[in-house]
Design a protein around this motif. Structure first.
Motif, PDB file in Angstrom:
ATOM      1  N   PHE A  48      32.088  50.952  47.563  1.00 20.75           N
ATOM      2  CA  PHE A  48      32.552  49.940  46.603  1.00 20.75           C
ATOM      3  C   PHE A  48      33.996  50.247  46.196  1.00 20.75           C
ATOM      4  O   PHE A  48      34.846  49.345  46.138  1.00 20.75           O
ATOM      5  CB  PHE A  48      31.614  49.931  45.394  1.00 20.75           C
ATOM      6  N   ALA A  49      34.281  51.521  45.953  1.00 17.54           N
ATOM      7  CA  ALA A  49      35.650  51.897  45.557  1.00 17.54           C
ATOM      8  C   ALA A  49      36.628  51.609  46.697  1.00 17.54           C
ATOM      9  O   ALA A  49      37.738  51.105  46.460  1.00 17.54           O
ATOM     10  CB  ALA A  49      35.694  53.372  45.160  1.00 17.54           C
ATOM     11  N   ALA A  50      36.219  51.887  47.927  1.00 15.65           N
ATOM     12  CA  ALA A  50      37.110  51.624  49.075  1.00 15.65           C
ATOM     13  C   ALA A  50      37.396  50.132  49.193  1.00 15.65           C
ATOM     14  O   ALA A  50      38.534  49.710  49.428  1.00 15.65           O
ATOM     15  CB  ALA A  50      36.466  52.149  50.353  1.00 15.65           C
ATOM     16  N   MET A  51      36.366  49.314  48.987  1.00 12.28           N
ATOM     17  CA  MET A  51      36.528  47.863  49.068  1.00 12.28           C
ATOM     18  C   MET A  51      37.469  47.345  47.968  1.00 12.28           C
ATOM     19  O   MET A  51      38.344  46.515  48.217  1.00 12.28           O
ATOM     20  CB  MET A  51      35.131  47.250  48.913  1.00 12.28           C
ATOM     21  N   ASN A  52      37.311  47.870  46.751  1.00 14.53           N
ATOM     22  CA  ASN A  52      38.128  47.402  45.629  1.00 14.53           C
ATOM     23  C   ASN A  52      39.563  47.945  45.681  1.00 14.53           C
ATOM     24  O   ASN A  52      40.435  47.475  44.943  1.00 14.53           O
ATOM     25  CB  ASN A  52      37.483  47.818  44.302  1.00 14.53           C
ATOM     26  N   ALA A  53      39.778  48.945  46.542  1.00 18.76           N
ATOM     27  CA  ALA A  53      41.129  49.502  46.716  1.00 18.76           C
ATOM     28  C   ALA A  53      41.841  48.860  47.906  1.00 18.76           C
ATOM     29  O   ALA A  53      42.982  49.197  48.214  1.00 18.76           O
ATOM     30  CB  ALA A  53      41.035  51.018  46.911  1.00 18.76           C
ATOM     31  N   ASP A  54      41.163  47.930  48.591  1.00 16.31           N
ATOM     32  CA  ASP A  54      41.691  47.312  49.808  1.00 16.31           C
ATOM     33  C   ASP A  54      42.502  46.058  49.435  1.00 16.31           C
ATOM     34  O   ASP A  54      41.949  45.080  48.921  1.00 16.31           O
ATOM     35  CB  ASP A  54      40.500  46.952  50.719  1.00 16.31           C
ATOM     36  N   GLU A  55      43.797  46.102  49.713  1.00 16.63           N
ATOM     37  CA  GLU A  55      44.674  44.973  49.333  1.00 16.63           C
ATOM     38  C   GLU A  55      44.270  43.666  50.010  1.00 16.63           C
ATOM     39  O   GLU A  55      44.503  42.582  49.490  1.00 16.63           O
ATOM     40  CB  GLU A  55      46.127  45.295  49.691  1.00 16.63           C
ATOM     41  N   ARG A  56      43.650  43.756  51.178  1.00 19.37           N
ATOM     42  CA  ARG A  56      43.223  42.531  51.882  1.00 19.37           C
ATOM     43  C   ARG A  56      42.086  41.860  51.128  1.00 19.37           C
ATOM     44  O   ARG A  56      41.970  40.634  51.104  1.00 19.37           O
ATOM     45  CB  ARG A  56      42.781  42.878  53.313  1.00 19.37           C
ATOM     46  N   VAL A  57      41.223  42.660  50.507  1.00 16.63           N
ATOM     47  CA  VAL A  57      40.082  42.127  49.746  1.00 16.63           C
ATOM     48  C   VAL A  57      40.548  41.619  48.383  1.00 16.63           C
ATOM     49  O   VAL A  57      40.063  40.602  47.884  1.00 16.63           O
ATOM     50  CB  VAL A  57      38.999  43.230  49.561  1.00 16.63           C
ATOM     51  N   MET A  58      41.544  42.296  47.805  1.00 15.97           N
ATOM     52  CA  MET A  58      41.972  41.997  46.433  1.00 15.97           C
ATOM     53  C   MET A  58      43.217  41.100  46.393  1.00 15.97           C
ATOM     54  O   MET A  58      43.905  41.013  45.377  1.00 15.97           O
ATOM     55  CB  MET A  58      42.240  43.311  45.685  1.00 15.97           C
ATOM     56  N   LYS A  59      43.446  40.423  47.518  1.00 15.47           N
ATOM     57  CA  LYS A  59      44.630  39.564  47.668  1.00 15.47           C
ATOM     58  C   LYS A  59      44.791  38.571  46.512  1.00 15.47           C
ATOM     59  O   LYS A  59      45.900  38.271  46.078  1.00 15.47           O
ATOM     60  CB  LYS A  59      44.422  38.804  48.981  1.00 15.47           C
ATOM     61  N   TYR A  60      43.704  38.018  46.002  1.00 21.50           N
ATOM     62  CA  TYR A  60      43.794  36.983  44.955  1.00 21.50           C
ATOM     63  C   TYR A  60      43.479  37.527  43.571  1.00 21.50           C
ATOM     64  O   TYR A  60      43.125  36.773  42.662  1.00 21.50           O
ATOM     65  CB  TYR A  60      42.871  35.811  45.301  1.00 21.50           C
ATOM     66  N   PHE A  61      43.595  38.856  43.421  1.00 19.77           N
ATOM     67  CA  PHE A  61      43.423  39.481  42.107  1.00 19.77           C
ATOM     68  C   PHE A  61      44.740  40.144  41.733  1.00 19.77           C
ATOM     69  O   PHE A  61      45.533  40.496  42.608  1.00 19.77           O
ATOM     70  CB  PHE A  61      42.291  40.517  42.146  1.00 19.77           C
ATOM     71  N   GLU A 102      28.217  31.975  35.615  1.00 21.85           N
ATOM     72  CA  GLU A 102      29.036  31.770  36.821  1.00 21.85           C
ATOM     73  C   GLU A 102      28.438  32.549  37.978  1.00 21.85           C
ATOM     74  O   GLU A 102      27.719  33.524  37.772  1.00 21.85           O
ATOM     75  CB  GLU A 102      30.475  32.245  36.587  1.00 21.85           C
ATOM     76  N   ILE A 103      28.752  32.114  39.185  1.00 20.73           N
ATOM     77  CA  ILE A 103      28.397  32.917  40.342  1.00 20.73           C
ATOM     78  C   ILE A 103      29.665  33.305  41.082  1.00 20.73           C
ATOM     79  O   ILE A 103      30.650  32.556  41.120  1.00 20.73           O
ATOM     80  CB  ILE A 103      27.389  32.211  41.271  1.00 20.73           C
ATOM     81  N   GLY A 104      29.630  34.530  41.646  1.00 14.85           N
ATOM     82  CA  GLY A 104      30.824  35.051  42.313  1.00 14.85           C
ATOM     83  C   GLY A 104      30.452  35.955  43.469  1.00 14.85           C
ATOM     84  O   GLY A 104      29.264  36.261  43.677  1.00 14.85           O
ATOM     85  N   TRP A 105      31.482  36.391  44.205  1.00 17.51           N
ATOM     86  CA  TRP A 105      31.263  37.154  45.442  1.00 17.51           C
ATOM     87  C   TRP A 105      32.499  37.941  45.815  1.00 17.51           C
ATOM     88  O   TRP A 105      33.633  37.560  45.503  1.00 17.51           O
ATOM     89  CB  TRP A 105      30.898  36.196  46.585  1.00 17.51           C
ATOM     90  N   ARG A 106      32.273  39.068  46.482  1.00 19.43           N
ATOM     91  CA  ARG A 106      33.371  39.879  47.031  1.00 19.43           C
ATOM     92  C   ARG A 106      32.791  40.695  48.189  1.00 19.43           C
ATOM     93  O   ARG A 106      31.792  41.391  48.001  1.00 19.43           O
ATOM     94  CB  ARG A 106      33.935  40.831  45.973  1.00 19.43           C
ATOM     95  N   LEU A 107      33.422  40.586  49.349  1.00 17.65           N
ATOM     96  CA  LEU A 107      32.908  41.273  50.536  1.00 17.65           C
ATOM     97  C   LEU A 107      33.945  42.225  51.112  1.00 17.65           C
ATOM     98  O   LEU A 107      35.143  41.908  51.104  1.00 17.65           O
ATOM     99  CB  LEU A 107      32.549  40.242  51.628  1.00 17.65           C
ATOM    100  N   ALA A 108      33.485  43.343  51.653  1.00 14.20           N
ATOM    101  CA  ALA A 108      34.374  44.262  52.374  1.00 14.20           C
ATOM    102  C   ALA A 108      35.021  43.511  53.531  1.00 14.20           C
ATOM    103  O   ALA A 108      34.395  42.624  54.140  1.00 14.20           O
ATOM    104  CB  ALA A 108      33.576  45.453  52.891  1.00 14.20           C
ATOM    105  N   PHE A 109      36.262  43.851  53.821  1.00 13.16           N
ATOM    106  CA  PHE A 109      37.056  43.062  54.763  1.00 13.16           C
ATOM    107  C   PHE A 109      36.353  42.875  56.113  1.00 13.16           C
ATOM    108  O   PHE A 109      36.337  41.778  56.661  1.00 13.16           O
ATOM    109  CB  PHE A 109      38.435  43.714  54.960  1.00 13.16           C
ATOM    110  N   ASP A 110      35.764  43.948  56.645  1.00  7.40           N
ATOM    111  CA  ASP A 110      35.147  43.865  57.979  1.00  7.40           C
ATOM    112  C   ASP A 110      33.923  42.953  58.013  1.00  7.40           C
ATOM    113  O   ASP A 110      33.441  42.613  59.098  1.00  7.40           O
ATOM    114  CB  ASP A 110      34.736  45.267  58.463  1.00  7.40           C
ATOM    115  N   PHE A 111      33.408  42.591  56.838  1.00  7.72           N
ATOM    116  CA  PHE A 111      32.213  41.737  56.801  1.00  7.72           C
ATOM    117  C   PHE A 111      32.561  40.275  56.519  1.00  7.72           C
ATOM    118  O   PHE A 111      31.673  39.426  56.462  1.00  7.72           O
ATOM    119  CB  PHE A 111      31.226  42.270  55.749  1.00  7.72           C
ATOM    120  N   GLN A 112      33.841  39.982  56.311  1.00  6.41           N
ATOM    121  CA  GLN A 112      34.237  38.606  56.011  1.00  6.41           C
ATOM    122  C   GLN A 112      34.296  37.762  57.293  1.00  6.41           C
ATOM    123  O   GLN A 112      34.404  38.303  58.392  1.00  6.41           O
ATOM    124  CB  GLN A 112      35.603  38.591  55.322  1.00  6.41           C
ATOM    125  N   GLY A 113      34.188  36.451  57.118  1.00  2.00           N
ATOM    126  CA  GLY A 113      34.352  35.538  58.249  1.00  2.00           C
ATOM    127  C   GLY A 113      33.127  35.409  59.137  1.00  2.00           C
ATOM    128  O   GLY A 113      33.220  34.928  60.270  1.00  2.00           O
TER     129      GLY A 113
END
Ligand SMILES: CC(C)(COP(=O)(O)OP(=O)(O)OC[C@H]1O[C@@H](n2cnc3c(N)ncnc32)[C@H](O)[C@@H]1OP(=O)(O)O)[C@@H](O)C(=O)NCCC(=O)NCCS
Length: 178
Positions: free
Chosen positions: A23-36, A94-105
């Motif tokens: 989870f920490a690796a995902m939240n530290a990934d600029e590709r995942v946090m692009k819109y934050f 509300e409902i929301g989502w966040r996925l590790a980069f390799d699992f997107q798409g």
């Protein structure tokens, strides 16, 4: 107690302490946090996990951790939450989502979000769910559309937790009734 929900590819379950590294690796990934506004430090992810847990204690539901059934790997979250700010559409769920980069798409967010919608309408006693995101977050808006939420352009808003002039402040609101 958070239930476990299974879709064809995903187990939705309560967060565990052992999710922290991924989870920490995902939240530290600029590709995942692009819109934050910023990526999260490991300590900020620890605090986020605490808030996820506290939300369950307070409201009886919270975000689900997502696990890849075929490998057992943690890869993100979806879930329902009560926004911690005031806006024209609050109080709400509300409902929301966040996925590790390799699992997107791969359609995984949509699959998990649909399971979350069904769970929320069946078990949380809500008649409507909302979702919101930065106006330019097209993948997230597409997930909202694919799970049957409707965009209400007249309800566009500036996120109250960001400065009005922040480039990520303009937000869109989607709604779906039971
Ligand atoms: C938003 C997010 C969860 C989507 O996850 P995902 O598993 O890739 O989503 P899905 O594969 O189920 O669907 C994504 C859809 O967006 C579309 N999409 C992707 N990039 C796009 C773009 N730049 N413009 C338009 N549509 C786009 C995909 O084509 C797909 O639609 P389709 O099935 O009609 O082809 C993922 O991108 C993410 O974790 N982003 C970072 C965190 C985030 O921004 N969360 C939302 C905050 S509100």
């Amino acid at each position: 107690m958070m239930p476990e929900i299974f879709t064809s590819r995903i187990k939705l379950r309560a967060f565990r302490e052992s999710d922290l590294d991924e989870f920490a690796a995902m939240n530290a990934d600029e590709r995942v946090m692009k819109y934050f506004p910023a990526t999260l430090t490991r300590q900020e992810t620890i605090e986020l996990m605490r808030r996820i847990d506290d939300h369950e204690k307070k409201h009886g539901f919270t975000l689900f951790a997502l696990e890849d059934i075929s490998t057992g790997k943690f890869f993100g979250f979806t879930g329902a939450a009560v926004p911690a700010f005031d806006a024209h559409f609050t109080p709400c769920v509300e409902i929301g989502w966040r996925l590790a980069f390799d699992f997107q798409g791969k359609g995984l967010a949509t699959e998990a979000a649909l399971a979350t919608v069904n769970y929320a309408f069946a078990h949380l006693g809500v008649s409507e769910l909302v979702s919101f995101t930065f106006k330019g977050n097209l993948p997230s808006r597409r997930v909202m559309e694919k799970i049957g939420m409707a965009y209400h352009p007249e309800e566009d808003f500036l996120h109250p937790q960001l400065a009005r002039e922040h480039h990520l402040a303009p937000h869109v609101l989607y709604r779906r009734k039971r």
